[in-house]
Design a protein around this motif. Structure first.
Motif: not given
Length: 110
Positions: A7-13, A16-19, A37-42
């Motif tokens: 999740l940290i990697y996805l947030d950074r790379e 799009y904000p993930v965390l 964020d609905v899509l990120t939450g899914r």
């Protein structure tokens, strides 16, 4: 790799904000359907469910992460979703690959 590390990697790379808070908060919100964020939450909820995550420290494999997104990707392609959301899904899949590629390369360094 743990789900939190991913999740940290996805947030950074991913671009799009993930965390939505720390890793634990992000997973709880995603599973409850209250991620900012609905899509990120899914996306987060699907990955967490794929490993029966009760904590962000649970290990996740590349195959588990990408397979978890399969139904979301198919639904997005089947439904009339925006091109922006389709692009976000694809960037997320590429970022997942990047996370595991970097992990594999780091393990090979002497």
């Amino acid at each position: 790799m743990t789900l939190c590390e991913l999740l940290i990697y996805l947030d950074r790379e991913s671009g799009y904000p993930v965390l939505d808070g720390d890793c634990e908060e992000t997973i709880k919100k995603a599973l409850a359907g209250s991620h900012k964020d609905v899509l990120t939450g899914r996306i987060v909820a699907a990955m967490a469910a794929s490993v029966d995550a009760t904590t962000a420290a649970v290990p996740i494999l590349r195959a588990q992460a990408t397979t978890a997104l399969g139904p979301l990707r198919l639904k997005a392609m089947r439904d009339d979703v925006s091109g922006h959301d389709l692009k976000r899904m694809e960037r997320t899949v590429h970022a997942i690959d990047g996370a595991f590629n970097e992990e594999a390369l780091a393990a090979r360094k002497p």
